[in-house]
Design a protein around this motif. Structure first.
Motif, PDB file in Angstrom:
ATOM      1  N   TYR A   7       0.837  -1.202   0.000  1.00  0.00           N
ATOM      2  CA  TYR A   7       0.000   0.000   0.000  1.00  0.00           C
ATOM      3  C   TYR A   7       0.876   1.258   0.000  1.00  0.00           C
ATOM      4  O   TYR A   7       0.528   2.267  -0.636  1.00  0.00           O
ATOM      5  N   LEU A   8       2.007   1.204   0.718  1.00  0.00           N
ATOM      6  CA  LEU A   8       2.946   2.317   0.687  1.00  0.00           C
ATOM      7  C   LEU A   8       3.453   2.543  -0.731  1.00  0.00           C
ATOM      8  O   LEU A   8       3.579   3.689  -1.189  1.00  0.00           O
ATOM      9  N   PHE A   9       3.703   1.444  -1.438  1.00  0.00           N
ATOM     10  CA  PHE A   9       4.213   1.561  -2.808  1.00  0.00           C
ATOM     11  C   PHE A   9       3.176   2.187  -3.736  1.00  0.00           C
ATOM     12  O   PHE A   9       3.490   3.116  -4.503  1.00  0.00           O
ATOM     13  N   PHE A  10       1.928   1.694  -3.692  1.00  0.00           N
ATOM     14  CA  PHE A  10       0.900   2.228  -4.587  1.00  0.00           C
ATOM     15  C   PHE A  10       0.590   3.699  -4.270  1.00  0.00           C
ATOM     16  O   PHE A  10       0.343   4.502  -5.185  1.00  0.00           O
ATOM     17  N   SER A  11       0.618   4.049  -3.009  1.00  0.00           N
ATOM     18  CA  SER A  11       0.401   5.441  -2.632  1.00  0.00           C
ATOM     19  C   SER A  11       1.546   6.322  -3.142  1.00  0.00           C
ATOM     20  O   SER A  11       1.321   7.420  -3.658  1.00  0.00           O
ATOM     21  N   SER A  12       2.774   5.838  -2.993  1.00  0.00           N
ATOM     22  CA  SER A  12       3.946   6.569  -3.503  1.00  0.00           C
ATOM     23  C   SER A  12       3.875   6.701  -5.018  1.00  0.00           C
ATOM     24  O   SER A  12       4.253   7.746  -5.584  1.00  0.00           O
ATOM     25  N   LEU A  13       3.377   5.679  -5.666  1.00  0.00           N
ATOM     26  CA  LEU A  13       3.218   5.693  -7.129  1.00  0.00           C
ATOM     27  C   LEU A  13       2.235   6.775  -7.551  1.00  0.00           C
ATOM     28  O   LEU A  13       2.477   7.515  -8.519  1.00  0.00           O
ATOM     29  N   LEU A  14       1.130   6.903  -6.811  1.00  0.00           N
ATOM     30  CA  LEU A  14       0.151   7.945  -7.120  1.00  0.00           C
ATOM     31  C   LEU A  14       0.788   9.325  -7.003  1.00  0.00           C
ATOM     32  O   LEU A  14       0.606  10.178  -7.889  1.00  0.00           O
ATOM     33  N   GLY A  15       1.542   9.567  -5.931  1.00  0.00           N
ATOM     34  CA  GLY A  15       2.195  10.857  -5.742  1.00  0.00           C
ATOM     35  C   GLY A  15       3.219  11.154  -6.823  1.00  0.00           C
ATOM     36  O   GLY A  15       3.316  12.289  -7.302  1.00  0.00           O
ATOM     37  N   ALA A  16       3.962  10.136  -7.234  1.00  0.00           N
ATOM     38  CA  ALA A  16       4.981  10.327  -8.276  1.00  0.00           C
ATOM     39  C   ALA A  16       4.331  10.592  -9.634  1.00  0.00           C
ATOM     40  O   ALA A  16       4.809  11.432 -10.413  1.00  0.00           O
ATOM     41  N   LEU A  17       3.228   9.904  -9.919  1.00  0.00           N
ATOM     42  CA  LEU A  17       2.520  10.129 -11.184  1.00  0.00           C
ATOM     43  C   LEU A  17       1.950  11.546 -11.250  1.00  0.00           C
ATOM     44  O   LEU A  17       1.951  12.178 -12.311  1.00  0.00           O
ATOM     45  N   TYR A  18       1.479  12.043 -10.094  1.00  0.00           N
ATOM     46  CA  TYR A  18       0.932  13.401 -10.071  1.00  0.00           C
ATOM     47  C   TYR A  18       2.021  14.435 -10.382  1.00  0.00           C
ATOM     48  O   TYR A  18       1.770  15.420 -11.094  1.00  0.00           O
TER      49      TYR A  18
END
Length: 285
Positions: free
Chosen positions: A38-49
């Motif tokens: 979940y930490l990874f997917f959340s970090s992925l969302l922030g990086a994509l933004y």
């Protein structure tokens, strides 16, 4: 064009790592449960933004409210949503850590001539160091506020405040009345006791406790005194003098007790003077 895409890749990867570290620290200091995936997917969302800046999108996408929405989604993805209080606490810690990392990065940009990668690495290192040092101090203070309590002893219209530490091992009770015993240093109680009793204790001879009836001429005081048997390290068995106060108040009227015994301890409980009494968890539940 390929150079631009390479630059995008670098920014994406760096933000992915930074977001993960910030979320991990948020998890660590909020003491919340969260799986690494979940930490990874959340970090992925922030990086994509972040890489959306390279695309021509409506201005609202780059506005502050939208950035707040993204951060809220990142927290929900990582930790879920259970209670408003817990959610606000986690969000506050997340923003605090983010501001510390950002502040460290700006400080390095201002002070030194490092390249972007060195600044990011340095900012993360300094931030983690500062957070652990600062949070350790805060945690210690919070712990002290949880285990140290102000106990007010009232007797014959005289009040005395003492600092008591929660001692889960203190299960001492008076065998006759079953009243719980709060152990208090003699020096903290001295002003509450009759003169004759103070003279006995000032001699420092524990055997003199049996002389109390001879030196106290107040029947009301004599009815208060109790002898409480106890065991401790280095002492197989002993007798502690105690007395029943009019009442005992914990933490400014949060809890009040009449059926309790104040055990008089002749030595020091704490060499630094941080506390003067031991109170069992029974009186705090």
């Amino acid at each position: 064009m390929e150079l631009v895409y390479m630059y995008v890749d670098v920014i994406f990867l760096e933000n992915l790592i930074i977001n993960y570290i910030i979320l991990y620290l948020t998890k660590r200091f909020s003491k919340s449960e969260a799986r690494n995936i979940y930490l990874f997917f959340s970090s992925l969302l922030g990086a994509l933004y972040v890489i959306l800046i390279f695309f021509s999108l409506p201005n609202i996408i780059y506005s502050l409210p939208f950035k707040i929405i993204i951060s809220i989604l990142m927290i929900i993805i990582t930790f879920g949503y259970k209670k408003l209080y817990e959610f606000i606490k986690i969000m506050s810690i997340f923003y605090l850590i983010s501001f510390i990392v950002g502040g460290a990065a700006f400080a390095l940009i201002y002070l030194v001539n490092f390249d972007l990668k060195q600044i990011i690495i340095g900012a993360l290192f300094i931030s983690i160091l500062l957070i652990y040092i600062g949070w350790g101090h805060i945690s210690k203070k919070n712990l002290e506020s949880d285990i140290i309590h102000v106990v007010q002893i009232n007797i014959n219209n005289i009040k005395k405040d003492v600092k008591a530490i929660l001692d889960t091992g203190n299960t001492l009770h008076d065998p006759l009345s079953s009243y719980p015993v709060v152990i208090v240093e003699y020096s903290a109680l001295k002003d509450l006791l009759p003169e004759g009793v103070k003279n006995l204790f000032d001699r420092g001879n524990i055997n003199d406790i049996f002389e109390i009836p001879k030196v106290v001429d107040d029947d009301r005081w004599l009815k208060r005194f109790r002898l409480v048997p106890y065991n401790s390290i280095g002492t197989d068995s002993g007798m502690m003098v105690g007395f029943i106060p009019d009442n005992l108040i914990i933490d400014d009227n949060k809890k009040s007790f009449k059926n309790v015994i104040i055990g008089i301890y002749l030595k020091r409980l704490n060499t630094t003077g941080d506390y003067e009494a031991l109170i069992g968890s029974e009186l705090l539940i």
